[in-house]
Design a protein around this motif. Structure first.
Motif, PDB file in Angstrom:
ATOM      1  N   SER A  13       0.830  -1.200   0.000  1.00  0.00           N
ATOM      2  CA  SER A  13       0.000   0.000   0.000  1.00  0.00           C
ATOM      3  C   SER A  13       0.866   1.252   0.000  1.00  0.00           C
ATOM      4  O   SER A  13       0.626   2.200  -0.766  1.00  0.00           O
ATOM      5  N   ALA A  14       1.897   1.274   0.851  1.00  0.00           N
ATOM      6  CA  ALA A  14       2.794   2.428   0.944  1.00  0.00           C
ATOM      7  C   ALA A  14       3.530   2.656  -0.368  1.00  0.00           C
ATOM      8  O   ALA A  14       3.673   3.799  -0.828  1.00  0.00           O
ATOM      9  N   LYS A 219     -18.568  16.736  -0.577  1.00  0.00           N
ATOM     10  CA  LYS A 219     -18.792  16.932  -2.012  1.00  0.00           C
ATOM     11  C   LYS A 219     -17.801  17.932  -2.598  1.00  0.00           C
ATOM     12  O   LYS A 219     -17.845  18.229  -3.788  1.00  0.00           O
ATOM     13  N   LYS A 220     -16.885  18.409  -1.751  1.00  0.00           N
ATOM     14  CA  LYS A 220     -15.946  19.440  -2.184  1.00  0.00           C
ATOM     15  C   LYS A 220     -14.578  18.890  -2.571  1.00  0.00           C
ATOM     16  O   LYS A 220     -13.799  19.587  -3.228  1.00  0.00           O
ATOM     17  N   VAL A 221     -14.268  17.663  -2.147  1.00  0.00           N
ATOM     18  CA  VAL A 221     -12.925  17.127  -2.391  1.00  0.00           C
ATOM     19  C   VAL A 221     -12.987  15.611  -2.550  1.00  0.00           C
ATOM     20  O   VAL A 221     -13.855  14.945  -1.974  1.00  0.00           O
ATOM     21  N   GLN A 222     -12.067  15.081  -3.344  1.00  0.00           N
ATOM     22  CA  GLN A 222     -11.971  13.638  -3.555  1.00  0.00           C
ATOM     23  C   GLN A 222     -10.934  13.071  -2.588  1.00  0.00           C
ATOM     24  O   GLN A 222      -9.810  13.569  -2.493  1.00  0.00           O
ATOM     25  N   LEU A 223     -11.321  12.021  -1.864  1.00  0.00           N
ATOM     26  CA  LEU A 223     -10.421  11.342  -0.931  1.00  0.00           C
ATOM     27  C   LEU A 223     -10.115   9.946  -1.446  1.00  0.00           C
ATOM     28  O   LEU A 223     -11.027   9.152  -1.675  1.00  0.00           O
ATOM     29  N   TYR A 224      -8.829   9.642  -1.611  1.00  0.00           N
ATOM     30  CA  TYR A 224      -8.393   8.314  -2.048  1.00  0.00           C
ATOM     31  C   TYR A 224      -7.883   7.571  -0.820  1.00  0.00           C
ATOM     32  O   TYR A 224      -6.950   8.012  -0.157  1.00  0.00           O
ATOM     33  N   VAL A 225      -8.512   6.444  -0.538  1.00  0.00           N
ATOM     34  CA  VAL A 225      -8.195   5.677   0.667  1.00  0.00           C
ATOM     35  C   VAL A 225      -7.312   4.488   0.310  1.00  0.00           C
ATOM     36  O   VAL A 225      -7.743   3.556  -0.375  1.00  0.00           O
ATOM     37  N   TYR A 226      -6.067   4.509   0.758  1.00  0.00           N
ATOM     38  CA  TYR A 226      -5.122   3.415   0.567  1.00  0.00           C
ATOM     39  C   TYR A 226      -5.099   2.630   1.873  1.00  0.00           C
ATOM     40  O   TYR A 226      -4.719   3.166   2.914  1.00  0.00           O
ATOM     41  N   PHE A 227      -5.529   1.350   1.829  1.00  0.00           N
ATOM     42  CA  PHE A 227      -5.608   0.603   3.072  1.00  0.00           C
ATOM     43  C   PHE A 227      -5.233  -0.861   2.896  1.00  0.00           C
ATOM     44  O   PHE A 227      -5.278  -1.415   1.790  1.00  0.00           O
ATOM     45  N   SER A 228      -4.839  -1.460   3.994  1.00  0.00           N
ATOM     46  CA  SER A 228      -4.515  -2.889   4.035  1.00  0.00           C
ATOM     47  C   SER A 228      -4.914  -3.416   5.397  1.00  0.00           C
ATOM     48  O   SER A 228      -4.924  -2.683   6.392  1.00  0.00           O
ATOM     49  N   ARG A 229      -5.271  -4.681   5.434  1.00  0.00           N
ATOM     50  CA  ARG A 229      -5.701  -5.290   6.694  1.00  0.00           C
ATOM     51  C   ARG A 229      -4.518  -5.894   7.431  1.00  0.00           C
ATOM     52  O   ARG A 229      -4.552  -6.083   8.612  1.00  0.00           O
TER      53      ARG A 229
END
Length: 229
Positions: A13-14, A219-229
């Motif tokens: 992910s990193a 609704k003002k910004v896009q958030l990209y979620v990078y995640f791992s379990r």
């Protein structure tokens, strides 16, 4: 608005986040002379820093700032600025283009909230992008729901706000919700089952008790979620 990107482990992910953000910065630098990036502290982004500092970028054209800062001496192990210096600002980045949130203070037992805010807001330059972390309680940046200043922080027109969380150590300076939403893109980097469970709750609806949900559903910004379990 959000986009979820799941990876098999924290290192993968990193690495992928490092490549994506590097490419994004290079693209922006083809159109503008300087690109601005706000970084989070804490232990979570250290694995990302290890990859990101090795990217082939014109680092002198990247202006760094902090998403939030704990009000501690700058040489404290709890200082986010000190964490960046220890794990990221070295080698090719030994002389970064960096603006701190906190000025040098002589007495941390008698901090003046108004003076801290004046300094931080006077130095603030809106980032193009920001890297966020998230606590298991759902806070992001230093937007803690239990802080008496929380409502003011999420409604403030200031770019930097002051918070004193009840269940976390240290008073804080943090980018406000307004400033975070003014970024072109946001990136959230998290790992571990406990945080994933919190994320899953926050994905369901906007809930002030889970501050990250305010950004996820913005609704003002896009958030990209990078995640791992």
């Amino acid at each position: 608005m959000f986009k979820l990107l799941e990876f098999k482990d924290n290192q993968t992910s990193a690495k992928e986040l490092s490549k994506t953000l590097s490419a994004l910065l290079k693209e922006k630098l083809q159109k503008q002379a300087l690109v601005r990036l706000a970084l989070s502290g804490g232990r979570s982004p250290i694995s990302f820093f290890e990859f990101f500092q090795k990217e082939n970028l014109e680092w002198q054209k990247v202006h760094f700032s902090l998403v939030d800062e704990r009000i501690t001496p700058k040489d404290s192990e709890n200082s986010n600025e000190n964490l960046l210096k220890s794990y990221f600002f070295k080698d090719a980045l030994s002389k970064p283009n960096f603006t701190p949130l906190l000025e040098n203070l002589a007495n941390f037992d008698e901090v003046d909230e108004n003076k801290l805010l004046h300094f931080a807001n006077s130095k603030f330059i809106q980032p193009d992008f920001a890297l966020l972390g998230m606590g298991s309680d759902g806070h992001s940046a230093s937007l803690f729901f239990d802080a008496p200043e929380f409502q003011k922080a999420i409604k403030s027109e200031q770019n930097i706000v002051f918070l004193s969380p009840k269940k976390a150590p240290f008073k804080r300076l943090s980018m406000s919700l307004k400033a975070l939403e003014a970024c072109k893109k946001l990136f959230l980097f998290i790992s571990g089952e406990e945080k994933i469970k919190t994320l899953e709750k926050a994905l369901l609806k906007e809930d002030e008790s889970l501050p990250i949900s305010l950004i996820l559903h913005s609704k003002k910004v896009q958030l990209y979620v990078y995640f791992s379990r």
